[in-house]
Design an enzyme around this catalytic site. Structure first.
Site, mmCIF file in Angstrom:
data_model
loop_
_atom_site.group_PDB
_atom_site.id
_atom_site.type_symbol
_atom_site.label_atom_id
_atom_site.label_comp_id
_atom_site.label_asym_id
_atom_site.label_seq_id
_atom_site.Cartn_x
_atom_site.Cartn_y
_atom_site.Cartn_z
ATOM 1 N N SER A 47 -38.284 -33.869 33.889
ATOM 2 C CA SER A 47 -38.109 -32.655 34.697
ATOM 3 C C SER A 47 -39.362 -31.906 35.099
ATOM 4 C CB SER A 47 -37.179 -31.690 33.981
ATOM 5 O OG SER A 47 -35.864 -32.122 34.134
ATOM 6 N N SER B 170 -35.232 -31.103 36.467
ATOM 7 C CA SER B 170 -34.563 -29.828 36.509
ATOM 8 C C SER B 170 -35.477 -28.653 36.876
ATOM 9 C CB SER B 170 -33.936 -29.537 35.135
ATOM 10 O OG SER B 170 -34.938 -29.428 34.143
ATOM 11 N N LYS C 125 -40.308 -20.910 34.459
ATOM 12 C CA LYS C 125 -38.968 -21.516 34.520
ATOM 13 C C LYS C 125 -38.004 -20.650 33.716
ATOM 14 C CE LYS C 125 -36.619 -25.969 33.728
ATOM 15 N NZ LYS C 125 -36.759 -27.375 33.303
#
Ligand code: GLN
Length: 485
Positions: free
Chosen positions: A176, A152, A77
């Site tokens: 998330s 997210s 990420k």
């Protein structure tokens, strides 16, 4: 099909020289070139570095010094600092930021010999539930490109679901990891607060943020968690305790397991079709010898309002560092210092981030601190206490991860409250600091559904065991989106 293999299978195949890490890495890079333009899951590719790491991994395997992740291509990420590689956190503010060092999570993956394919798209500064707040545009859900992948960690979720990597990292401040895992048909784990180091992970709400694995099975989550978990003196909230062997406990019998179902998780707002999938999974657990009892978590409805004071308060403080002076976006031709601050922040941040900074600054201001921030902290205590009570009666809490399946791109983006409510089942867990997982159960109308498992503090091994037993008895986690098989 190389890409359909699990981490464990890939590790065995690399070990047996069925193919090399270089070949495997090239295979994923080709898939990324083919599918990423549609999905927008990766925002930075690190091909050259990946091939160098793969070559090193092949040498390590040949020398008999491999660990389970050696030579395995992962996606990271874009919230984790990666030395020499753009680290944008999904924001224009950091669009040109090249991190000078690696986050602990990255360092540990490197030490394990993993290969980094690239950095994945995400909601700006991890604020969102749909990946629509990213400066780099929305990510598409591999199960239906008109729908969101969740957020997210939406880029990581889409990358794993479309098999553009073997597994990925995510972070979870209010859901998330779990919510995108649910919406993309993956297994994801949010560790107990303090288990995985936050050093080098760009801060959103420091008392809630945790990094964890997103993969296609509990077994794979165990392998990735093993690599990234453990004490780190550079993170003052990192907990000093021994890390168990997460893979060795997977097979344990779950007969007699007491599962608690909070009645509040099945009330208004839950899609009845999602509820039926959850029921089907619970029936499977009963067949495995577990006992299901109803429990109550009376403050469930207060978790979202408490979170949307605490998280913005911490975000307003954490994001104060982006002032256009030290790093990040700087406006051109400032008139004076104040103009520099104002315009750099006005230009660098998107609408959702600004909304949070405003809410947080307001809640922390002298006149409103007691009414909002202090109250939210009291609710946080109450929520933790209710979980503590519940865990006197049961070993694990289960329910849906998300009230609905993946929604359409654009469906909720103009209504922040509707968007915030998609985290209604995940947020309380972060306020309490507990570990939790999401795993795929029976899909609804071709879209994945996630079952959430919430455990006691540092009970990750138990959660993985409970999840693995379901995955041995069912094949929901093996389903893949048609176009990407
Ligand atoms: N959707 C929640 C938010 O927007 C949680 C995000 C997260 O876990 N990073 O704050």
């Amino acid at each position: 099909m190389l890409q359909q293999k699990t981490l464990r299978e890939l590790a065995d195949a690399l070990h047996n020289r069925e193919f090399s890490s270089i070949e495997l890495t090239r295979h994923y890079l080709e898939r990324i070139a083919r599918h990423n333009p549609q999905l927008n899951a990766y925002i930075t590719l690190t091909e050259e570095q990946a091939l160098t790491q793969a070559a090193a991994a092949d040498r390590r395997i040949a020398a008999g010094e491999a660990q389970p992740l050696t030579g395995i291509p992962l996606a990271q990420k874009d919230i984790f600092c990666t030395a020499g590689v753009r680290t944008s956190c999904g924001s224009k503010m950091l669009d040109r930021f090249i991190a000078p060092y690696d986050a602990s999570v990255i360092e540990r993956c490197n030490q394990a010999g993993a290969v980094m394919l690239g950095k994945t798209n995400m909601d700006e500064f991890a604020m969102g539930s749909s990946n629509e707040t990213s400066f780099y545009g929305p990510v598409r859900n591999p199960w239906d490109p008109q729908r969101v992948p969740g957020g997210s960690s939406g880029g990581s979720a889409a990358a794993v679901a479309a098999q553009l990597c073997a597994a990925a990292t995510g972070t979870d401040t209010g859901g998330s990891i779990r919510q995108p895992a649910a919406l993309c048909g993956l297994t994801g784990l949010k560790p107990s607060y303090g288990l995985v180091s936050r050093w080098g992970m760009i801060a959103f709400a420091s008392s809630l943020d945790q990094a964890g694995p997103m993969a296609r099975s509990a077994e794979d989550c165990a392998l990735l968690l093993q690599a990234i978990a453990g004490f780190d003196p550079r993170d003052s909230t990192s907990v000093e305790r021994a890390v168990p062997d997460y893979s060795s406990d997977l097979e344990g019998d779950i007969a007699g397991l007491r599962i608690g179902l909070p009645k509040e998780y099945f009330e208004t707002g839950l899609d009845p079709a999602v509820a039926r999938s959850i029921e089907e999974a619970l029936a499977q657990y009963r067949r495995l010898g577990a006992e299901v009892v109803e429990i109550t978590l009376p403050s469930t409805a207060l978790a979202v309002p408490a979170y949307y004071v605490v998280a913005p308060a911490e975000c307003s403080s954490n994001l104060a560092r982006y002032d256009g002076v030290r790093f990040g976006h700087r406006c051109s031709d400032p008139l004076n210092l104040e103009d520099l601050y104002k315009r750099s922040r006005a230009e660098g941040f998107g609408a959702e981030v600004k909304r949070r900074v405003l809410i947080g600054t307001y809640a922390l201001s002298a006149g409103y601190y007691d009414a909002y921030y202090l109250k939210a902290q009291q609710l946080r205590q109450l929520i933790s206490e209710e979980f503590r009570q519940a865990f006197r009666q049961v070993d694990v809490i289960m329910g849906p991860t998300s009230p609905t399946t993946a929604f359409a791109i654009g469906e909720k983006s103009s209504d922040p409250v509707a968007m915030y409510l998609s985290d209604i089942y995940t947020i309380a867990v972060n306020l309490a600091g507990l570990p939790a997982m999401s795993l795929p159960v029976a899909p609804v109308a071709g879209l994945p559904v996630g079952l959430q498992l919430i455990g006691r503090y540092f009970d990750e091994a138990r959660l993985l065991n409970i999840a693995h037993r379901l995955q041995q008895a069912t094949d929901w986690h093996r389903q893949l989106p048609e176009e990407y098989r």
